[in-house]
Design a protein around this motif. Sequence first.
Motif, PDB file in Angstrom:
ATOM      1  N   HIS A 214       0.795  -1.202  -0.187  1.00 14.84           N
ATOM      2  CA  HIS A 214      -0.005   0.042  -0.104  1.00 14.84           C
ATOM      3  C   HIS A 214       0.860   1.277   0.104  1.00 14.84           C
ATOM      4  CE1 HIS A 214       1.178   0.069   4.159  1.00 14.84           C
ATOM      5  NE2 HIS A 214       0.703   1.120   4.338  1.00 14.84           N
ATOM      6  N   ARG A 215       2.078   0.994   0.043  1.00 14.62           N
ATOM      7  CA  ARG A 215       3.086   2.088   0.189  1.00 14.62           C
ATOM      8  C   ARG A 215       3.460   2.470  -1.272  1.00 14.62           C
ATOM      9  NH1 ARG A 215       7.260   2.807   5.107  1.00 14.62           N
ATOM     10  NH2 ARG A 215       5.378   3.240   6.815  1.00 14.62           N
ATOM     11  N   LEU A 216       3.019   3.241  -2.192  1.00 17.64           N
ATOM     12  CA  LEU A 216       3.127   3.493  -3.549  1.00 17.64           C
ATOM     13  C   LEU A 216       4.354   3.945  -3.799  1.00 17.64           C
ATOM     14  CD1 LEU A 216      -0.430   4.075  -4.740  1.00 17.64           C
ATOM     15  CD2 LEU A 216       0.708   2.049  -4.121  1.00 17.64           C
ATOM     16  N   ASP A 217       5.237   4.872  -2.813  1.00 17.93           N
ATOM     17  CA  ASP A 217       6.489   5.256  -3.280  1.00 17.93           C
ATOM     18  C   ASP A 217       7.315   3.940  -3.314  1.00 17.93           C
ATOM     19  OD1 ASP A 217       6.083   7.670  -2.648  1.00 17.93           O
ATOM     20  OD2 ASP A 217       6.496   7.897  -0.649  1.00 17.93           O
ATOM     21  N   GLU A 242       4.084   5.729 -15.074  1.00 14.26           N
ATOM     22  CA  GLU A 242       3.148   6.497 -16.167  1.00 14.26           C
ATOM     23  C   GLU A 242       1.650   6.549 -15.872  1.00 14.26           C
ATOM     24  OE1 GLU A 242       3.457   3.950 -19.549  1.00 14.26           O
ATOM     25  OE2 GLU A 242       5.596   4.378 -19.872  1.00 14.26           O
ATOM     26  N   LEU A 243       1.319   5.505 -14.979  1.00 21.73           N
ATOM     27  CA  LEU A 243      -0.292   5.552 -14.562  1.00 21.73           C
ATOM     28  C   LEU A 243      -0.171   6.796 -13.731  1.00 21.73           C
ATOM     29  CD1 LEU A 243      -0.932   1.874 -14.275  1.00 21.73           C
ATOM     30  CD2 LEU A 243      -1.745   3.448 -16.041  1.00 21.73           C
ATOM     31  N   VAL A 244       0.840   6.966 -12.687  1.00 25.68           N
ATOM     32  CA  VAL A 244       0.517   7.835 -11.838  1.00 25.68           C
ATOM     33  C   VAL A 244       0.387   9.275 -12.328  1.00 25.68           C
ATOM     34  CG1 VAL A 244       2.897   8.593 -11.309  1.00 25.68           C
ATOM     35  CG2 VAL A 244       1.234   8.445  -9.174  1.00 25.68           C
ATOM     36  N   GLU A 245       0.659   9.619 -13.453  1.00 23.42           N
ATOM     37  CA  GLU A 245       0.668  10.996 -14.188  1.00 23.42           C
ATOM     38  C   GLU A 245      -0.680  11.191 -14.846  1.00 23.42           C
ATOM     39  OE1 GLU A 245       2.800  13.035 -13.496  1.00 23.42           O
ATOM     40  OE2 GLU A 245       4.100  11.877 -12.527  1.00 23.42           O
ATOM     41  N   VAL A 246      -1.513  10.030 -14.974  1.00 22.24           N
ATOM     42  CA  VAL A 246      -2.743  10.118 -15.692  1.00 22.24           C
ATOM     43  C   VAL A 246      -3.934  10.380 -15.161  1.00 22.24           C
ATOM     44  CG1 VAL A 246      -3.965   9.215 -17.725  1.00 22.24           C
ATOM     45  CG2 VAL A 246      -1.573   8.641 -17.622  1.00 22.24           C
ATOM     46  N   ASP A 247      -4.596  11.574 -15.215  1.00 21.50           N
ATOM     47  CA  ASP A 247      -5.910  11.377 -14.428  1.00 21.50           C
ATOM     48  C   ASP A 247      -6.763  10.440 -14.710  1.00 21.50           C
ATOM     49  OD1 ASP A 247      -4.925  13.954 -13.132  1.00 21.50           O
ATOM     50  OD2 ASP A 247      -5.684  15.310 -14.826  1.00 21.50           O
ATOM     51  N   GLU A 253      -5.658   7.317  -8.421  1.00 23.97           N
ATOM     52  CA  GLU A 253      -6.531   7.207  -7.526  1.00 23.97           C
ATOM     53  C   GLU A 253      -6.081   6.863  -6.118  1.00 23.97           C
ATOM     54  OE1 GLU A 253     -10.281   5.492  -8.302  1.00 23.97           O
ATOM     55  OE2 GLU A 253     -10.569   6.964 -10.264  1.00 23.97           O
ATOM     56  N   LEU A 254      -5.330   5.763  -5.996  1.00 23.37           N
ATOM     57  CA  LEU A 254      -4.777   5.008  -4.857  1.00 23.37           C
ATOM     58  C   LEU A 254      -3.895   6.145  -4.499  1.00 23.37           C
ATOM     59  CD1 LEU A 254      -4.607   1.412  -5.613  1.00 23.37           C
ATOM     60  CD2 LEU A 254      -6.241   2.348  -4.310  1.00 23.37           C
ATOM     61  N   TRP A 255      -2.765   6.597  -5.433  1.00 23.63           N
ATOM     62  CA  TRP A 255      -1.956   7.305  -5.027  1.00 23.63           C
ATOM     63  C   TRP A 255      -2.099   8.781  -4.395  1.00 23.63           C
ATOM     64  CZ3 TRP A 255       3.558   7.857  -4.837  1.00 23.63           C
ATOM     65  CH2 TRP A 255       4.021   9.246  -5.038  1.00 23.63           C
ATOM     66  N   LEU A 256      -3.343   9.463  -4.649  1.00 19.45           N
ATOM     67  CA  LEU A 256      -3.937  10.566  -4.254  1.00 19.45           C
ATOM     68  C   LEU A 256      -4.283  10.392  -2.823  1.00 19.45           C
ATOM     69  CD1 LEU A 256      -5.249  12.105  -7.438  1.00 19.45           C
ATOM     70  CD2 LEU A 256      -3.252  12.687  -6.124  1.00 19.45           C
ATOM     71  N   GLY A 258      -3.396   7.913  -0.829  1.00 19.52           N
ATOM     72  CA  GLY A 258      -2.118   7.922   0.066  1.00 19.52           C
ATOM     73  C   GLY A 258      -1.499   9.073   0.520  1.00 19.52           C
ATOM     74  N   LYS A 259      -1.581  10.070  -0.514  1.00 22.92           N
ATOM     75  CA  LYS A 259      -1.096  11.153  -0.020  1.00 22.92           C
ATOM     76  C   LYS A 259      -1.590  12.182   1.034  1.00 22.92           C
ATOM     77  CE  LYS A 259       2.693  11.266  -2.808  1.00 22.92           C
ATOM     78  NZ  LYS A 259       4.107  11.414  -2.199  1.00 22.92           N
ATOM     79  N   LYS A 260      -2.949  11.747   1.056  1.00 19.08           N
ATOM     80  CA  LYS A 260      -3.726  12.616   2.106  1.00 19.08           C
ATOM     81  C   LYS A 260      -3.674  11.908   3.522  1.00 19.08           C
ATOM     82  CE  LYS A 260      -7.177  13.897  -1.355  1.00 19.08           C
ATOM     83  NZ  LYS A 260      -8.601  13.807  -1.910  1.00 19.08           N
ATOM     84  N   GLN A 261      -3.208  10.768   3.499  1.00 19.92           N
ATOM     85  CA  GLN A 261      -3.200   9.975   4.724  1.00 19.92           C
ATOM     86  C   GLN A 261      -2.146  10.482   5.506  1.00 19.92           C
ATOM     87  OE1 GLN A 261      -3.625   5.776   3.869  1.00 19.92           O
ATOM     88  NE2 GLN A 261      -6.029   6.227   3.426  1.00 19.92           N
TER      89      GLN A 261
END
Length: 261
Positions: A214-217, A242-247, A253-256, A258-261
Amino acid sequence: MVLDNISLTFRAGAKVAICGRTGSGKSSFILLLLRLLDPFAGNDASVPEKNTASGSDEDAAVLAANGIFIDDLPLHTVDRPTLRERIIAVPQDAVFLPDGASFRQNLDPFDAADTNMCQAALETVELWPFVQERGGLEAGLSADTLSQGQKQLFSLGRAILRRRVRAAAGQSGSGSGILLLDEVSSSVDQDTDRAMQTVIRDEFAGYTVVMVSHRLDMVLATCDTVVVLDQGRVVETGVPSELVEVDGTRFRELWLVGKKQ
Protein backbone atom coordinates in the motif's frame (compact mmCIF):
# COMPACT_ATOMS: atom_id res chain seq x y z
CA MET A 1 -15.03 -16.16 -5.22
CA VAL A 2 -12.22 -14.08 -3.75
CA LEU A 3 -10.45 -13.81 -7.11
CA ASP A 4 -12.46 -13.92 -10.31
CA ASN A 5 -11.49 -14.17 -13.98
CA ILE A 6 -7.87 -13.11 -13.51
CA SER A 7 -5.54 -13.64 -16.48
CA LEU A 8 -1.98 -12.29 -16.17
CA THR A 9 1.43 -13.08 -17.63
CA PHE A 10 4.65 -11.84 -16.00
CA ARG A 11 7.95 -12.02 -17.86
CA ALA A 12 10.98 -13.45 -16.07
CA GLY A 13 12.72 -10.79 -14.00
CA ALA A 14 9.70 -8.46 -13.86
CA LYS A 15 9.07 -6.40 -10.74
CA VAL A 16 5.29 -6.44 -10.28
CA ALA A 17 3.20 -4.60 -7.69
CA ILE A 18 -0.27 -5.81 -6.75
CA CYS A 19 -2.30 -2.86 -5.49
CA GLY A 20 -5.87 -2.14 -4.50
CA ARG A 21 -8.09 -1.15 -1.65
CA THR A 22 -8.61 -3.32 1.44
CA GLY A 23 -10.45 -6.49 0.50
CA SER A 24 -9.59 -6.32 -3.19
CA GLY A 25 -7.84 -9.73 -3.15
CA LYS A 26 -4.17 -8.70 -2.99
CA SER A 27 -3.01 -11.09 -0.26
CA SER A 28 -5.19 -13.87 -1.66
CA PHE A 29 -3.28 -13.52 -4.92
CA ILE A 30 0.00 -14.19 -3.05
CA LEU A 31 -1.55 -17.14 -1.19
CA LEU A 32 -2.65 -18.58 -4.54
CA LEU A 33 0.92 -18.56 -5.88
CA LEU A 34 2.08 -20.49 -2.78
CA ARG A 35 -0.89 -22.89 -3.00
CA LEU A 36 -2.10 -21.88 0.43
CA LEU A 37 -5.21 -21.32 -1.66
CA ASP A 38 -6.03 -23.40 -4.75
CA PRO A 39 -7.98 -22.24 -7.82
CA PHE A 40 -11.04 -24.05 -9.02
CA ALA A 41 -10.12 -26.70 -11.58
CA GLY A 42 -9.95 -25.52 -15.20
CA ASN A 43 -11.19 -27.34 -18.24
CA ASP A 44 -7.80 -28.80 -19.09
CA ALA A 45 -4.77 -29.29 -16.82
CA SER A 46 -2.30 -29.99 -19.60
CA VAL A 47 0.82 -27.90 -20.17
CA PRO A 48 0.12 -25.19 -22.77
CA GLU A 49 1.75 -25.65 -26.14
CA LYS A 50 2.78 -21.99 -26.38
CA ASN A 51 5.36 -20.30 -24.17
CA THR A 52 3.40 -18.60 -21.37
CA ALA A 53 6.19 -16.06 -20.84
CA SER A 54 5.49 -14.41 -24.19
CA GLY A 55 2.54 -12.40 -22.92
CA SER A 56 0.33 -12.90 -25.98
CA ASP A 57 -3.47 -12.89 -25.76
CA GLU A 58 -3.52 -16.54 -26.80
CA ASP A 59 -1.21 -17.47 -23.94
CA ALA A 60 -3.34 -15.48 -21.51
CA ALA A 61 -6.35 -17.47 -22.68
CA VAL A 62 -4.48 -20.71 -22.05
CA LEU A 63 -3.61 -19.58 -18.54
CA ALA A 64 -7.20 -18.64 -17.84
CA ALA A 65 -8.37 -22.08 -18.91
CA ASN A 66 -5.67 -24.11 -17.24
CA GLY A 67 -4.65 -22.36 -14.02
CA ILE A 68 -1.22 -21.12 -12.95
CA PHE A 69 2.10 -21.85 -14.65
CA ILE A 70 5.72 -21.02 -13.88
CA ASP A 71 7.99 -21.60 -16.88
CA ASP A 72 5.28 -23.74 -18.52
CA LEU A 73 5.07 -25.94 -15.39
CA PRO A 74 1.52 -26.15 -13.97
CA LEU A 75 1.65 -25.45 -10.24
CA HIS A 76 -0.93 -28.08 -9.39
CA THR A 77 1.61 -30.75 -10.46
CA VAL A 78 4.19 -29.52 -7.92
CA ASP A 79 3.79 -30.71 -4.33
CA ARG A 80 3.39 -27.89 -1.85
CA PRO A 81 6.63 -28.39 0.16
CA THR A 82 8.71 -28.31 -3.04
CA LEU A 83 6.89 -25.23 -4.33
CA ARG A 84 7.45 -23.32 -1.09
CA GLU A 85 11.07 -24.39 -0.99
CA ARG A 86 11.67 -22.94 -4.47
CA ILE A 87 9.73 -19.69 -4.03
CA ILE A 88 11.07 -17.16 -1.51
CA ALA A 89 8.28 -15.38 0.33
CA VAL A 90 8.16 -12.68 2.99
CA PRO A 91 4.75 -12.59 4.70
CA GLN A 92 2.98 -9.58 6.13
CA ASP A 93 3.11 -11.07 9.64
CA ALA A 94 6.64 -12.23 10.47
CA VAL A 95 6.95 -15.82 11.66
CA PHE A 96 9.32 -16.89 14.44
CA LEU A 97 10.14 -20.13 16.23
CA PRO A 98 9.03 -20.48 19.89
CA ASP A 99 10.85 -18.32 22.44
CA GLY A 100 14.29 -19.67 23.30
CA ALA A 101 15.22 -20.68 19.77
CA SER A 102 18.38 -18.86 18.75
CA PHE A 103 18.71 -15.94 16.36
CA ARG A 104 20.51 -18.34 14.03
CA GLN A 105 17.75 -20.95 14.11
CA ASN A 106 15.17 -18.29 13.32
CA LEU A 107 17.27 -16.85 10.50
CA ASP A 108 18.35 -20.20 9.06
CA PRO A 109 15.92 -22.89 10.29
CA PHE A 110 17.28 -25.53 7.89
CA ASP A 111 20.91 -24.92 8.95
CA ALA A 112 21.93 -24.28 5.35
CA ALA A 113 24.32 -21.34 5.86
CA ASP A 114 27.59 -20.79 7.67
CA THR A 115 28.17 -18.19 10.36
CA ASN A 116 29.64 -15.60 7.99
CA MET A 117 26.65 -15.82 5.66
CA CYS A 118 24.21 -15.40 8.56
CA GLN A 119 26.09 -12.39 9.87
CA ALA A 120 26.31 -10.82 6.41
CA ALA A 121 22.53 -11.18 5.88
CA LEU A 122 21.83 -9.44 9.18
CA GLU A 123 24.33 -6.72 8.34
CA THR A 124 22.51 -6.13 5.03
CA VAL A 125 19.26 -5.37 6.88
CA GLU A 126 21.15 -3.46 9.61
CA LEU A 127 20.19 -5.83 12.43
CA TRP A 128 23.63 -7.21 13.24
CA PRO A 129 24.40 -4.65 16.02
CA PHE A 130 21.05 -5.52 17.64
CA VAL A 131 21.89 -9.25 17.56
CA GLN A 132 25.40 -8.64 18.89
CA GLU A 133 24.06 -6.68 21.85
CA ARG A 134 21.91 -9.67 22.79
CA GLY A 135 24.66 -12.27 22.70
CA GLY A 136 25.14 -13.09 19.02
CA LEU A 137 23.70 -15.68 16.68
CA GLU A 138 23.52 -18.49 19.24
CA ALA A 139 21.68 -16.42 21.85
CA GLY A 140 18.02 -17.12 22.48
CA LEU A 141 15.48 -14.93 20.71
CA SER A 142 12.13 -13.77 22.00
CA ALA A 143 10.07 -12.26 19.21
CA ASP A 144 8.59 -9.79 21.70
CA THR A 145 11.99 -8.08 21.98
CA LEU A 146 11.73 -7.02 18.31
CA SER A 147 9.67 -4.08 17.14
CA GLN A 148 7.26 -4.62 14.25
CA GLY A 149 9.75 -2.99 11.90
CA GLN A 150 12.60 -5.18 13.16
CA LYS A 151 10.47 -8.28 12.67
CA GLN A 152 9.91 -7.36 9.04
CA LEU A 153 13.61 -6.59 8.56
CA PHE A 154 14.47 -9.97 10.10
CA SER A 155 12.08 -11.67 7.66
CA LEU A 156 13.75 -9.83 4.79
CA GLY A 157 17.15 -10.95 6.13
CA ARG A 158 15.89 -14.54 6.10
CA ALA A 159 14.86 -14.14 2.45
CA ILE A 160 18.26 -12.66 1.57
CA LEU A 161 20.03 -15.57 3.24
CA ARG A 162 17.90 -18.08 1.32
CA ARG A 163 18.77 -16.37 -1.96
CA ARG A 164 22.49 -16.36 -1.16
CA VAL A 165 22.45 -20.02 -0.09
CA ARG A 166 20.69 -20.97 -3.33
CA ALA A 167 23.14 -18.93 -5.39
CA ALA A 168 26.16 -20.46 -3.61
CA ALA A 169 24.78 -23.93 -4.28
CA GLY A 170 24.11 -23.13 -7.94
CA GLN A 171 20.37 -23.72 -7.46
CA SER A 172 19.12 -20.49 -8.99
CA GLY A 173 20.70 -20.49 -12.43
CA SER A 174 21.97 -17.04 -13.31
CA GLY A 175 20.61 -15.49 -10.12
CA SER A 176 16.96 -15.86 -11.08
CA GLY A 177 14.00 -17.01 -9.04
CA ILE A 178 10.72 -15.78 -7.59
CA LEU A 179 10.28 -13.49 -4.58
CA LEU A 180 6.85 -12.79 -3.09
CA LEU A 181 6.46 -9.82 -0.74
CA ASP A 182 3.27 -9.14 1.21
CA GLU A 183 3.24 -5.64 2.74
CA VAL A 184 6.86 -5.93 3.90
CA SER A 185 7.17 -2.21 4.64
CA SER A 186 3.84 -1.70 6.38
CA SER A 187 5.35 -1.27 9.86
CA VAL A 188 8.58 0.60 9.17
CA ASP A 189 9.38 4.30 8.98
CA GLN A 190 10.18 6.05 5.71
CA ASP A 191 13.97 5.82 6.13
CA THR A 192 13.76 2.06 6.73
CA ASP A 193 11.32 1.78 3.83
CA ARG A 194 13.86 3.39 1.50
CA ALA A 195 16.63 1.14 2.83
CA MET A 196 14.45 -1.91 2.16
CA GLN A 197 13.80 -0.69 -1.39
CA THR A 198 17.55 -0.55 -2.00
CA VAL A 199 18.11 -4.02 -0.52
CA ILE A 200 15.34 -5.57 -2.61
CA ARG A 201 16.63 -3.91 -5.80
CA ASP A 202 20.23 -4.99 -5.20
CA GLU A 203 19.72 -8.47 -3.74
CA PHE A 204 16.95 -9.64 -6.06
CA ALA A 205 17.88 -7.85 -9.28
CA GLY A 206 17.51 -11.00 -11.40
CA TYR A 207 14.42 -12.31 -9.62
CA THR A 208 10.80 -12.05 -10.63
CA VAL A 209 9.32 -10.04 -7.75
CA VAL A 210 5.59 -9.95 -6.99
CA MET A 211 4.89 -7.39 -4.29
CA VAL A 212 1.72 -6.44 -2.43
CA SER A 213 2.12 -2.93 -1.09
CA HIS A 214 0.00 0.00 0.00
CA ARG A 215 3.12 2.19 0.10
CA LEU A 216 3.11 3.45 -3.44
CA ASP A 217 6.49 5.16 -3.04
CA MET A 218 7.99 1.68 -2.86
CA VAL A 219 5.96 0.61 -5.89
CA LEU A 220 7.23 3.55 -7.94
CA ALA A 221 10.83 2.99 -6.81
CA THR A 222 11.05 -0.76 -7.32
CA CYS A 223 8.39 -1.95 -9.80
CA ASP A 224 8.11 -1.81 -13.58
CA THR A 225 4.53 -3.13 -13.66
CA VAL A 226 1.49 -2.55 -11.47
CA VAL A 227 -1.70 -4.61 -11.34
CA VAL A 228 -4.68 -2.93 -9.67
CA LEU A 229 -7.33 -5.23 -8.21
CA ASP A 230 -10.87 -4.35 -7.23
CA GLN A 231 -13.28 -6.90 -5.75
CA GLY A 232 -11.07 -9.74 -6.93
CA ARG A 233 -10.79 -8.59 -10.54
CA VAL A 234 -7.99 -6.92 -12.48
CA VAL A 235 -9.17 -3.39 -13.31
CA GLU A 236 -5.88 -1.90 -14.51
CA THR A 237 -2.33 -2.84 -15.48
CA GLY A 238 0.55 -0.70 -16.65
CA VAL A 239 3.78 1.07 -15.77
CA PRO A 240 3.33 2.75 -12.37
CA SER A 241 5.42 5.82 -13.22
CA GLU A 242 3.15 6.42 -16.24
CA LEU A 243 -0.20 5.63 -14.63
CA VAL A 244 0.45 7.95 -11.70
CA GLU A 245 0.66 10.89 -14.13
CA VAL A 246 -2.66 10.19 -15.88
CA ASP A 247 -5.87 11.63 -14.44
CA GLY A 248 -8.58 9.06 -13.91
CA THR A 249 -6.42 5.94 -13.60
CA ARG A 250 -7.08 3.63 -10.65
CA PHE A 251 -3.43 3.73 -9.65
CA ARG A 252 -3.43 7.53 -9.52
CA GLU A 253 -6.58 7.43 -7.37
CA LEU A 254 -4.81 5.15 -4.89
CA TRP A 255 -1.76 7.41 -5.00
CA LEU A 256 -3.80 10.52 -4.20
CA VAL A 257 -5.59 8.77 -1.33
CA GLY A 258 -2.23 7.73 0.12
CA LYS A 259 -0.90 11.27 -0.10
CA LYS A 260 -3.84 12.55 1.98
CA GLN A 261 -3.26 10.06 4.81
